[in-house]
Design an enzyme around this catalytic site. Structure first.
Site, PDB file in Angstrom:
ATOM      1  CG  PHE A 123      41.640  52.482  86.227  1.00  0.00           C
ATOM      2  CD1 PHE A 123      41.301  53.469  87.010  1.00  0.00           C
ATOM      3  CD2 PHE A 123      43.007  52.515  85.820  1.00  0.00           C
ATOM      4  CE1 PHE A 123      42.041  54.325  87.749  1.00  0.00           C
ATOM      5  CE2 PHE A 123      43.849  53.519  86.421  1.00  0.00           C
ATOM      6  CZ  PHE A 123      43.398  54.461  87.481  1.00  0.00           C
ATOM      7  CD  GLN A 236      50.715  54.633  79.894  1.00  0.00           C
ATOM      8  OE1 GLN A 236      50.798  54.678  81.195  1.00  0.00           O
ATOM      9  NE2 GLN A 236      50.084  53.607  79.189  1.00  0.00           N
ATOM     10  CG  HIS A 238      48.080  59.493  82.513  1.00  0.00           C
ATOM     11  ND1 HIS A 238      47.060  60.213  82.708  1.00  0.00           N
ATOM     12  CD2 HIS A 238      47.993  58.449  83.518  1.00  0.00           C
ATOM     13  CE1 HIS A 238      46.128  59.645  83.395  1.00  0.00           C
ATOM     14  NE2 HIS A 238      46.788  58.655  83.871  1.00  0.00           N
ATOM     15  CG  LEU A 252      48.700  61.051  87.158  1.00  0.00           C
ATOM     16  CD1 LEU A 252      48.871  60.950  85.655  1.00  0.00           C
ATOM     17  CD2 LEU A 252      49.132  59.549  87.897  1.00  0.00           C
ATOM     18  CD  GLU A 255      43.056  55.261  83.006  1.00  0.00           C
ATOM     19  OE1 GLU A 255      44.233  55.458  82.718  1.00  0.00           O
ATOM     20  OE2 GLU A 255      42.629  53.990  82.659  1.00  0.00           O
ATOM     21  NE  ARG A 311      46.812  55.467  82.352  1.00  0.00           N
ATOM     22  CZ  ARG A 311      47.462  55.070  83.230  1.00  0.00           C
ATOM     23  NH1 ARG A 311      48.871  54.564  83.130  1.00  0.00           N
ATOM     24  NH2 ARG A 311      46.825  55.157  84.534  1.00  0.00           N
ATOM     25  CG  HIS A 377      52.197  58.229  83.642  1.00  0.00           C
ATOM     26  ND1 HIS A 377      52.257  58.669  84.994  1.00  0.00           N
ATOM     27  CD2 HIS A 377      51.337  57.053  83.870  1.00  0.00           C
ATOM     28  CE1 HIS A 377      51.748  58.046  85.761  1.00  0.00           C
ATOM     29  NE2 HIS A 377      51.135  56.964  85.163  1.00  0.00           N
ATOM     30  NE  ARG A 412      51.886  51.509  83.329  1.00  0.00           N
ATOM     31  CZ  ARG A 412      51.268  52.026  84.001  1.00  0.00           C
ATOM     32  NH1 ARG A 412      50.152  51.666  84.820  1.00  0.00           N
ATOM     33  NH2 ARG A 412      51.232  53.465  84.382  1.00  0.00           N
TER      34      ARG A 412
END
Lengths: 600, 249
Positions: A123, A236, A238, A252, A255, A311, A377, A412
């Site tokens: 990730f 954030q 995304h 979404l 990732e 991100r 997100h 994050r």
């Protein structure tokens, strides 16, 4: 004694919110012997955790034995641009593996390695393949496991019940007051301690991966109760949400698509991420496509693909590509896994992505590229907590999960949210139960404050104008999306502040039709208060931080500023108005600082 | 290009109600839930509908669209012809609260009766070792998003509400199967399934499997194997003879 006017329950610990953090907190609190209530805005098991896809970050070291908590700590701090509370990042990295194993003991079934252990996936921002996962529906596995465990523990669950305000006796928390969605009747919880686990604020934005529940309730409850909020400027986006058709915009795209080999391309078929590698990540990011592709199977001799930068970096890069006219037909970019992995593999690793695109967009991701673009997100900012106990700055108040601030700093990493929920959910439950046990006084709920809240809540039925809560929410979402979005400027932020103030005024006049029984118009009218409160917090903090860092990008201050590297922006409500201060970050111990500086 | 549709939505509560007609202009890509939200925002602010994720992951927005149980968030409008009238009704098996929202608490009550997962001990190295192929079938059951469409369509309780007292329903059979086939679990729930959960009432018409939005093979992979286990345990002549001879129950 006379019957109380409102349905009343008494507990040692009341947990508000029943996603991963809330359920884990309730489990811990009840295991400690505290009488515990778990309150959820929706049905049990429907909270936002259910939508989490990619996995739970934990340095189990099953796939890469070199992995350990120190590497995870370092990745997390770098991803957060060093603004994270070091102690939270440390506890998180150290305790996440035990929390994952505990889920397994409660019945969760993660995907397996060839030798039968928990498989871990790559990730963004994580040096090693680290995410324990179940295909791309890890959140479902996690919430169901926690939910069933909580049921077996016999915890009292209050479903479709929304808390409007926390109640205080002097300085300390003494209760929570809300309403049942089904009947519209008010309900009063007397409690020694309250844990906020309400998630985030995504519904303040037009394009978001978040559901209707995400209206900043916990952030606002804490603020109105006098607690500190920190880092609210860090939102954030995304990088990969669906962009087409319009009705699914924002949903979404995990990732995990990139973790499993997918790559981002622009309209010229270029893998553009190679042009957006920032200085901080240069040394550990592949420079050529060949090296990036080799990295998936050879982590020793190749460096990570820039498709898996943190991100904030990827979202900004996509934004720039689209602005430069190299976007996809519907204003996103292309995410291609079809040409890179075989159909069987894609369907096995990413079943719900396959399903989602097939059903909602008529796109077969094993044959075509997806169109993706940034979507709101997650909020890194939230209630300021003590790292070890999750205690907020108001006695008797605790917070865990997305509603708490500090853990993720300015940005994050993917996978760090589910682990955050487990680690700090448990700690909050423990902290609250211990606090409740040590509390020896009488819980004294002044009914005046309750009456005032009830009166205010009913006002939308009495208003006579034409103001609709749906219209106010829509205008707020437009305002936040266009003026407090990925790229910000002082002029736009000031403009947003004026608009928010005007919307706040209009909210006082919103009128709802019908009666109190299951009336979404009324529920929205009540949610608007918290939506506006968090929007105000985000805009004010964003204006204060005159630099660019992580999930906060200022066009007028495009560089990171060392002065701002040392401070949190702290918000408090005092005498009905918002106050703001820059306060120094806690000092990191030398041995941890060294971990950050070590060349890996 | 937008086109106009006529939508009939059930409006009312436990005391009664009726279908109300709305005219809506539908944009490309919209799903039934989008249309309901549009009506809510512009024509009927207090229209009650339950939803969360709008991505087919939470199982909140179940309803009956033109008579078929569906997730409204995963039902594309292009399934229907422009000009066609689309009827959305609440799930029939559960008591109505208001409009499209029903009281699904029955499902949470039966969930409370499921005996807990009881894992065996860990390996010496602190891990649990399981092969992927041994958990594939249980992972299929774990895909359940608890939309309760299978419960809704199951005629055992849809047509005979009195069975709710002793029938757990397809969702719970999937849950029991997940536990019974879990490689680590040591609990035995067969007696309970036979005596209290009404597994025998299911006559495998597969309606539940047909409506499952997660395509779980409820009947073939969960219910039938559970039935076979009960047969093995309680009705196998050899086992019965053995039990009689040894006195073991």
């Amino acid at each position: 004694m006379a019957e109380p006017k409102y349905e009343t329950h008494e507990y040692d610990v009341v947990v508000i919110g029943a996603g991963g953090a809330g359920i884990r907190a309730a489990i811990e609190s009840s295991a400690q012997g505290a009488r515990t209530a778990l309150i959820c805005k929706s049905l049990f098991g429907k909270a936002h955790t259910v939508m989490a896809e990619g996995g739970i970050a934990a340095a189990l070291g099953y796939v890469y034995p070199d992995d350990n908590w120190k590497v995870h700590f370092r990745d997390t701090m770098r991803g957060g641009k060093f603004l994270n509370h070091w102690r939270m990042a440390q506890l998180h990295a150290q305790e996440a593996p035990a929390r994952v194993l505990e889920l397994e003991e409660w019945g969760a079934l993660f995907d397996r390695t060839d030798d039968g252990r928990i498989l871990q996936r790559d990730f963004g921002g994580h040096r090693y393949a680290r995410l324990a996962h179940v295909g791309d529906r890890t959140g479902l596995e996690m919430i169901r496991t926690l939910q069933q465990h909580a049921v077996h523990r016999g915890i009292d669950v209050f479903m479709e019940c929304t808390i409007m305000r926390l109640l205080k006796d002097g300085d300390r928390i003494c209760g929570a007051f809300g309403y049942w969605r089904e009947s519209g009747k008010f309900v009063n919880f007397k409690t020694r301690a309250a844990v906020l686990a309400t998630g985030g604020i995504g519904k303040a934005y037009k394009i978001t991966s978040n559901s209707w529940e995400y209206t900043g309730d916990g952030h606002s409850l804490a603020l109105w109760a006098g607690a500190d909020l920190i880092d609210m400027e860090f939102v954030q986006f995304h990088p990969t949400g669906m962009v087409w058709p319009p009705s699914v915009r924002g949903i979404l795209v995990t990732e995990g698509v990139r973790g499993d080999g997918g790559t981002l391309k622009n309209s010229r078929d270029e893998r553009f991420m190679f042009r957006y590698i920032p200085e901080l990540f240069k040394a550990e990011t592949a420079e050529t496509e060949e090296e990036a592709d080799r990295w998936y199977t050879d982590k020793k001799n190749a460096r990570r693909t820039p498709d898996l930068l943190p991100r904030d970096e990827v979202a900004r890069a996509i934004n720039s590509e689209v602005k430069a006219g190299r976007g996809s037909p519907h204003g996103g970019v292309f995410l291609d896994i079809a040409s890179r992995r075989d159909a069987e593999y894609i369907k096995r690793r990413l079943p719900s992505m396959y399903h989602q695109f097939k059903e909602l967009a008529d796109v077969d991701i094993t044959k075509e590229s997806m169109e993706v673009g940034p979507t709101c997100h997650y909020i890194m900012g939230g209630v300021r907590v003590h790292p070890d106990t999750a205690a907020a700055t108001v006695p008797g108040l605790f917070a865990a999960g997305e509603v708490a601030g500090g853990m993720h700093g300015a940005n994050r990493l993917g996978g760090n949210s589910l682990s955050d929920l487990l680690v700090f959910g448990r700690r909050a439950g423990l902290g609250a139960a211990e606090y409740a046990r040590g509390f020896t006084g009488v819980i004294n709920v002044g009914m005046d404050q309750v009456e005032a809240i009830a009166q205010e809540a009913l006002r939308p039925f009495e208003n006579t104008g034409e103001e609709s809560p749906y219209v106010v929410q829509q205008e707020l979402q437009e305002c936040m999306q266009s003026l407090v979005g990925i790229i910000r400027t002082e002029a736009e932020l000031r403009n947003a502040q004026e608009k928010i103030a005007a919307l706040k005024e209009r909210t006082r006049r919103v009128r709802v039709e019908g009666h109190r029984q299951y009336n979404p118009g009324w529920h929205l009218a009540l949610d608007l208060k918290s939506l506006l409160a968090v929007s105000e917090c985000i805009a004010a903090s964003a204006l204060e931080r005159r630099e660019s860092r992580g999930g906060h990008t200022r066009e007028d201050y495009p560089k990171a500023d060392p002065k701002f590297a040392k401070v949190n922006v702290v918000l408090r409500e005092r005498n009905g108005s918002l106050t703001l201060a820059q306060e120094p970050l806690p000092e990191m111990p030398e041995e941890l600082r060294q971990l950050l500086e070590e060349k890996q | 290009m937008a086109s106009d549709y006529t939508i009939r939505l059930w409006r009312g509560d436990a005391t009664g109600g009726d279908f109300c007609e709305f005219r809506v202009s539908v944009e490309p890509g919209m799903v039934v839930l989008d249309v309901i939200h549009k009506i809510q925002a512009t024509q009927a602010n207090d229209l009650a509908v339950r939803w969360n994720c709008k991505a087919g992951k939470c199982g909140s927005c179940s309803a009956e669209v033109n008579g078929r149980p569906r997730l409204t968030c995963m039902t594309r409008m292009n399934l229907f012809q422009p000009g066609e009238t689309i009827t959305v009704a609440p799930m029939k098996t559960f008591p109505l609260i208001r409009d499209l929202v029903t009281d699904v608490s029955f499902n949470f009550q039966v969930a409370r009766q499921v005996p807990a997962f009881k894992p065996k001990a860990r390996e010496a190295d602190g891990t649990y070792r399981m092969q992927q192929e041994d958990i594939d079938r249980v992972q299929e059951f774990h895909k359940c998003i608890e939309c309760f469409l299978c419960q809704n369509v199951c005629h055992v309780i849809r047509d005979h509400p009195e069975h709710k007292r002793h029938f757990a329903g397809p969702r719970m059979f999937v849950r029991y199967a997940a536990l019974e086939m879990h490689p680590l679990d040591t609990n035995d729930r067969r007696e309970l399934l036979k005596q209290k959960m009404g597994l025998g009432l299911c006559n495998i018409t597969k309606c539940c499997t047909e409506v499952c939005p997660e395509s779980i093979h409820i009947t073939d992979n969960a219910i039938i194997p559970l039935k076979e286990r009960l047969v093995d345990e309680f009705y196998d002549p050899l086992t019965r003879l053995l039990k009689k001879l040894t006195g073991r129950q």
